[in-house]
Design an enzyme around this catalytic site. Structure first.
Site, PDB file in Angstrom:
ATOM      1  N   CYS A 347       0.802  -1.236   0.000  1.00  0.00           N
ATOM      2  CA  CYS A 347       0.000   0.000   0.000  1.00  0.00           C
ATOM      3  C   CYS A 347       0.833   1.283   0.000  1.00  0.00           C
ATOM      4  O   CYS A 347       0.614   2.155  -0.864  1.00  0.00           O
ATOM      5  CB  CYS A 347      -0.946   0.030   1.190  1.00  0.00           C
ATOM      6  SG  CYS A 347      -1.563  -1.536   1.744  1.00  0.00           S
ATOM      7  N   ARG A 376       6.772 -11.204   6.039  1.00  0.00           N
ATOM      8  CA  ARG A 376       6.416 -11.229   7.466  1.00  0.00           C
ATOM      9  C   ARG A 376       7.245 -12.327   8.132  1.00  0.00           C
ATOM     10  O   ARG A 376       7.388 -13.414   7.565  1.00  0.00           O
ATOM     11  CB  ARG A 376       4.931 -11.558   7.665  1.00  0.00           C
ATOM     12  CG  ARG A 376       3.980 -10.744   6.817  1.00  0.00           C
ATOM     13  CD  ARG A 376       3.604  -9.419   7.441  1.00  0.00           C
ATOM     14  NE  ARG A 376       2.808  -8.633   6.496  1.00  0.00           N
ATOM     15  CZ  ARG A 376       1.523  -8.820   6.245  1.00  0.00           C
ATOM     16  NH1 ARG A 376       0.865  -9.767   6.886  1.00  0.00           N
ATOM     17  NH2 ARG A 376       0.883  -8.057   5.385  1.00  0.00           N
ATOM     18  N   GLN A 394       1.133 -10.846  -3.156  1.00  0.00           N
ATOM     19  CA  GLN A 394      -0.267 -10.419  -3.149  1.00  0.00           C
ATOM     20  C   GLN A 394      -0.651  -9.887  -4.527  1.00  0.00           C
ATOM     21  O   GLN A 394       0.118  -9.146  -5.147  1.00  0.00           O
ATOM     22  CB  GLN A 394      -0.488  -9.315  -2.109  1.00  0.00           C
ATOM     23  CG  GLN A 394      -0.347  -9.788  -0.667  1.00  0.00           C
ATOM     24  CD  GLN A 394      -0.583  -8.645   0.309  1.00  0.00           C
ATOM     25  OE1 GLN A 394      -0.067  -7.553   0.130  1.00  0.00           O
ATOM     26  NE2 GLN A 394      -1.375  -8.902   1.334  1.00  0.00           N
ATOM     27  N   ASP A 396      -2.165  -7.415  -5.488  1.00  0.00           N
ATOM     28  CA  ASP A 396      -2.585  -6.200  -4.810  1.00  0.00           C
ATOM     29  C   ASP A 396      -3.043  -5.126  -5.787  1.00  0.00           C
ATOM     30  O   ASP A 396      -2.479  -4.968  -6.864  1.00  0.00           O
ATOM     31  CB  ASP A 396      -1.407  -5.643  -3.999  1.00  0.00           C
ATOM     32  CG  ASP A 396      -1.823  -5.265  -2.594  1.00  0.00           C
ATOM     33  OD1 ASP A 396      -3.023  -5.131  -2.352  1.00  0.00           O
ATOM     34  OD2 ASP A 396      -0.930  -5.110  -1.745  1.00  0.00           O
ATOM     35  N   HIS A 398      -4.828  -0.920  -5.619  1.00  0.00           N
ATOM     36  CA  HIS A 398      -5.382   0.196  -4.861  1.00  0.00           C
ATOM     37  C   HIS A 398      -6.125   1.104  -5.821  1.00  0.00           C
ATOM     38  O   HIS A 398      -5.572   1.558  -6.822  1.00  0.00           O
ATOM     39  CB  HIS A 398      -4.277   0.926  -4.105  1.00  0.00           C
ATOM     40  CG  HIS A 398      -3.644   0.057  -3.070  1.00  0.00           C
ATOM     41  ND1 HIS A 398      -2.555  -0.751  -3.349  1.00  0.00           N
ATOM     42  CD2 HIS A 398      -3.982  -0.192  -1.777  1.00  0.00           C
ATOM     43  CE1 HIS A 398      -2.238  -1.439  -2.257  1.00  0.00           C
ATOM     44  NE2 HIS A 398      -3.094  -1.120  -1.293  1.00  0.00           N
ATOM     45  N   LYS A 482     -13.565  -4.270   6.025  1.00  0.00           N
ATOM     46  CA  LYS A 482     -13.323  -5.031   4.799  1.00  0.00           C
ATOM     47  C   LYS A 482     -14.389  -6.093   4.603  1.00  0.00           C
ATOM     48  O   LYS A 482     -15.151  -6.428   5.521  1.00  0.00           O
ATOM     49  CB  LYS A 482     -11.935  -5.672   4.828  1.00  0.00           C
ATOM     50  CG  LYS A 482     -11.677  -6.579   6.030  1.00  0.00           C
ATOM     51  CD  LYS A 482     -10.282  -7.193   5.997  1.00  0.00           C
ATOM     52  CE  LYS A 482     -10.032  -8.040   7.237  1.00  0.00           C
ATOM     53  NZ  LYS A 482      -8.852  -8.903   7.109  1.00  0.00           N
ATOM     54  N   HIS A 528      -8.619  -1.034  -1.097  1.00  0.00           N
ATOM     55  CA  HIS A 528      -7.570  -2.058  -1.168  1.00  0.00           C
ATOM     56  C   HIS A 528      -8.247  -3.354  -1.622  1.00  0.00           C
ATOM     57  O   HIS A 528      -9.308  -3.701  -1.103  1.00  0.00           O
ATOM     58  CB  HIS A 528      -6.929  -2.299   0.198  1.00  0.00           C
ATOM     59  CG  HIS A 528      -6.374  -1.081   0.851  1.00  0.00           C
ATOM     60  ND1 HIS A 528      -5.034  -0.933   1.124  1.00  0.00           N
ATOM     61  CD2 HIS A 528      -6.976   0.048   1.325  1.00  0.00           C
ATOM     62  CE1 HIS A 528      -4.829   0.234   1.734  1.00  0.00           C
ATOM     63  NE2 HIS A 528      -5.998   0.839   1.866  1.00  0.00           N
TER      64      HIS A 528
END
Length: 656
Positions: A347, A376, A394, A396, A398, A482, A528
Site C-alpha cells: 500500500c 512477514r 499479493q 494487490d 489500490h 473489509k 484495497h
C-alpha cells in the site's frame, strides 16, 4: 408473570409457555420432547449461552442448540477437552494444564508433563476418556471471587498456568467460574454439557509442541488434538475425510508434482517455485492481469524494501512490528544513517505513485495493480507449506476514487473476486463483513465518523451484490473495514482468500488529494483489493481442492505424447509440434520404457491427456487418446482432438 411461582418462557417461534420459577433449560426441553432433551447440549437464555442445568428465575427467551448447530458443537468439543484433561491427569499424575478450547474441527489441550506422549499414550487417553464418560459425572459450575480462585490453584490444586491466567488475563474480573466433574476441576467460563455421559465417540488425533501463550521464550507444552461426535458414523466419516485430506495435502502433492520446494539453505517459509509450479503461477497471474486490463487497471511495480519512515506514516510498522523482519540500518559514504524495511505491505508504495503528480477529478478512478511480494517473520512453528509463509505475493491493487464513485467500485471488486473464484472451480462463496471492535478503538486509526461511513459503505455494497454475509467484530484492518471472501473446497473446508477494504484513513496519513470540479482540493477514498489474497495460499488451496488434478488451462503439462516404440518417433514429433503450435504445454516421452510404464507414470503425474502412438496410428494418420482418471477415450483425428481441447482450455472448464 401470572403469579410469584411461575415464569414465562418465549421460544424462537414466538410461542410462550409458563413454567415454575427455578426450572432449568433441560427440564423445559424434557417437557417438549424426550428426543429434544437427549439431543440438546446448551441453551441460549436472553441471548446468552448458559448451562442446561442453570435455574431460570425470571421471564426469558430460550433457544436450544444441538450438535448440528455451531453453538452446540463448540460446547460438545469444549466439554470433551475437559474430559481429555481429566483423563491425562488420571493417567499421568502431576500434569499441569494451559488452555483447552474448542476449535474449528474438534479441540485441543496444552499440557505440561514430564512424560513425552507417544501414539500408544494417545490411545490410552482415548480409552480413559470413554471410561470417564461412562461414569456419568455431572458438570458443576461454581462461581467464586478471583482471589479465592488464585488461592485454590496455588494450594488445593496447584497449577501455575491457571494462576497466571487469573492474575494476568482475568485481572479485571471480580468473579470467575470453575467447573467440577468428579475429582477434576478446571478454570473455565463455560458453558458445558450437563454430564460426561454425552460423550459417545472420540478420537485423539495427534500431539505437537506449543509454547505457553505463543511465546517462544516460555515453557514448551504438548498440545493434544482430538475430535468427538455423538454418533459413530459421524466419527467414521470424519476420519475418512482426514484420510482424503492427507492425500490432497498440498505439501505432499507439491513435492510429487514438482511444483515448489522449501530449502533450509534459503530459509523456512520462503518457497521456491519449480518449473511446473512457476507455470501454474504464471497462468493464474496472466488470467487476472487480462481481466484487470479489461476493467481499467494499470500495472505498476515497486521495490521489495522502503524507508522505515514511510511505514511509520502508514501505521504498518507499529501495527506489524512483531511480525516484521528487523529494520536494515544503512550508512552511506557521507556517514548518514538510514533505516529500511522489507515491505510488509504494498500500500504505501502505491500511495507514493498516486502522490507523484497532481490529479483531476476527471482522472478518477485510478486503479493501480501489482503482483507484489511482501515479507512477514512468522514463527517457525506456524509455517505450513504455502499456506503460512514468510515471503508471499499479493495480487494487490489500490483504487483511488471519488466518494460518488465508491459504491460502484466496491461492487465491481466484489464481482471481480467472485469471477476469479468461480473461474477456478471455487463456486461456494460466502462473505464476512469485518468491522472494528468498538470496545478497543485504540487499535484503529481514524475518527469514529470515518469508520461509521466506511462500515456503511461496505454494508451497502454487500447488500447491493446480494452477498451471504456474517459480521466479524474486531476483524477489520487498522485503517478500515473489509469484506473477506470465504470459499469452500471439494472437501467442504472453508478458506478465507480474497478481500476488499475501504480506507478513509491512509488518504489523510499521506495527504492525498485531487482537484475537484469546484477547483478545490478533495480527499480520494482508497479501496484495497486482492482477489487471490496471497498467491501462495491460493495455489495451496487449489492444489488441495483439485487434489492436483488441475483443469486443462492451468495444468503445468497439458499433454504427454507417447510413442510406443522408436518406429513412431518421427510421427510422434510431428504430433508434438502441432500441439505446441496451438500453444499447448506438452511432454515428449521418448524414454526406452514399456508403454504401460509410461502411461502409469503420466497418470501419477496427473497430466490431463496422453497421446499414445503406435504403428496403427502412424499408418492411419490418427492418434489414440487417454484422459487422466478416465482412461482410454479412443481414436481421434488430430485436428478434431486439438479443436476439442482448445475449446476446453479457452473456456476454462473446471473439474473438481
Amino acid at each position: 408473570m401470572s403469579n410469584n411461582e411461575n415464569i414465562k418462557i418465549t421460544f424462537p417461534d414466538g410461542s410462550v409457555k409458563e413454567f415454575t420459577k427455578g426450572v432449568t433449560s433441560l427440564e423445559i426441553a424434557t417437557s417438549i420432547s424426550k428426543g429434544l432433551a437427549e439431543d440438546v447440549l446448551v441453551a441460549e437464555v436472553n441471548g446468552k449461552l448458559v448451562d442446561l442445568v442453570k435455574p431460570l428465575t425470571g421471564d426469558a427467551t430460550v433457544k436450544f442448540y444441538k450438535f448440528g448447530d455451531d453453538e452446540g458443537r463448540k460446547v460438545y468439543w469444549h466439554t470433551t477437552s475437559h474430559i481429555m484433561a481429566q483423563a491425562v491427569e488420571e493417567l499421568f499424575p502431576g500434569a499441569k494444564f494451559g488452555v483447552g478450547p474448542p476449535i474449528e474441527n474438534g479441540f485441543y489441550y496444552d499440557v505440561d508433563s514430564e512424560h513425552k506422549f507417544s501414539d500408544e499414550d494417545l490411545k490410552k487417553i482415548e480409552d480413559k476418556m470413554l471410561e470417564i464418560a461412562a461414569r456419568n459425572l455431572k458438570t458443576v459450575r461454581e462461581e467464586i471471587k478471583r482471589e479465592e480462585a488464585i488461592n485454590y490453584f496455588k494450594t488445593k490444586r496447584p497449577d501455575p498456568y491457571k494462576v497466571e491466567i487469573l492474575e494476568d488475563i482475568a485481572k479485571d474480573e471480580d468473579v470467575v467460574s470453575l467447573y467440577h466433574q468428579g475429582g477434576f476441576t478446571d478454570l473455565c467460563r463455560g458453558p458445558h454439557m450437563p454430564s460426561t455421559s454425552k460423550l459417545k465417540n472420540v478420537k485423539i488425533l495427534s500431539v505437537s509442541g506449543s509454547y505457553w501463550r505463543g511465546d517462544s521464550d516460555r515453557q514448551q507444552l504438548q498440545r493434544i488434538y482430538g475430535i468427538s461426535f455423538p454418533k459413530k458414523k459421524e466419527l467414521d466419516d470424519y476420519l475418512n475425510f482426514l484420510e482424503e485430506a492427507k492425500k490432497r495435502d498440498h505439501r505432499k502433492l507439491g513435492a510429487e508434482l514438482e511444483l515448489f520446494m522449501i530449502s533450509p539453505n534459503v530459509g523456512g517459509g520462503l518457497p521456491i517455485w519449480l518449473p511446473n509450479g512457476a507455470i501454474l503461477r504464471q497462468e493464474l497471474e496472466a488470467f487476472l492481469k487480462n481481466e484487470q486490463v479489461r476493467r481499467g487497471y494499470q500495472v505498476v511495480n515497486t521495490p521489495h524494501i522502503g524507508k522505515i519512515d514511510m511505514y511509520k506514516t502508514s501505521g504498518h510498522y507499529p501495527y506489524y512490528k512483531d511480525s516484521q523482519y528487523p529494520p536494515i540500518d544503512f550508512t552511506d559514504e557521507t556517514g548518514k544513517t538510514e533505516q529500511y524495511l522489507l515491505k510488509p505491505m504494498n500500500c504505501p508504495h502505491h500511495f507514493q505513485i498516486f502522490n507523484h503528480k497532481p490529479h483531476s477529478y476527471k482522472e478518477l478512478p485510478i486503479k493501480l495493480a501489482e503482483f507484489g511480494t511482501v515479507y512477514r517473520f512468522e514463527q517457525s512453528g506456524e509455517l505450513n507449506g504455502l499456506l503460512r509463509v514468510r515471503g508471499f505475493t499479493q495480487d494487490d491493487s489500490h483504487i483511488f476514487c471519488r466518494q460518488d464513485q465508491l459504491l460502484d467500485e466496491i461492487c465491481d471488486v466484489i464481482d471481480l473476486t467472485q469471477y476469479v473464484s468461480r473461474s477456478l472451480g471455487l463456486s461456494d462463496i460466502q462473505a464476512r463483513l469485518s468491522f472494528r471492535d468498538p470496545e478497543n478503538k485504540d487499535k484503529y486509526g481514524g475518527t469514529d465518523e470515518l469508520w461509521e461511513r466506511a462500515q456503511k459503505d461496505v454494508t451497502e455494497a454487500a447488500e447491493r451484490m446480494k452477498l451471504q454475509c456474517t459480521i466479524g467484530i474486531g476483524e477489520a484492518t487498522f485503517y478500515g473495514p473489509k469484506i473477506d471472501f470465504i470459499v469452500k473446497d471439494a472437501l467442504n473446508r472453508k478458506w478465507q482468500l480474497g478481500t476488499v477494504q475501504v480506507d478513509y484513513v491512509q488518504p489523510v496519513n499521506f495527504d492525498m488529494n485531487y482537484i475537484g470540479s469546484d477547483g478545490a482540493k478533495h480527499r480520494p477514498v482508497v479501496i484495497h483489493r486482492a482477489p487471490f489474497g496471497s498467491l501462495e495460499r491460493f495455489v495451496a488451496v487449489l492444489i488441495e481442492h483439485y487434489a492436483g488434478n488441475f483443469p486443462l488451462w492451468i495444468a503445468p503439462v497439458q499433454a504427454a505424447v507417447i510413442p510406443i516404440t522408436d518406429n513412431q518417433l518421427e510421427y510422434a514429433k510431428e504430433i508434438n509440434d502441432k500441439l505446441k503450435e496451438h500453444k499447448f504445454r506438452t511432454a515428449f516421452d521418448d524414454r526406452s520404457e514399456k508403454v504401460g510404464y509410461k502411461i502409469r507414470d503420466w497418470e501419477m503425474k496427473k497430466v490431463p491427456y496422453m497421446v499414445v502412438l503406435g504403428d496403427k496410428e502412424k499408418q492411419n494418420n490418427n492418434i489414440t487418446v487417454r484422459a487422466h482418471k478416465k482412461g482410454d477415450l479412443g481414436v481421434f483425428e488430430l485436428d478434431d482432438f486439438i479443436k476439442s481441447i482448445v475449446e476446453e482450455r479457452d473456456s476454462k472448464k473446471n473439474k473438481s
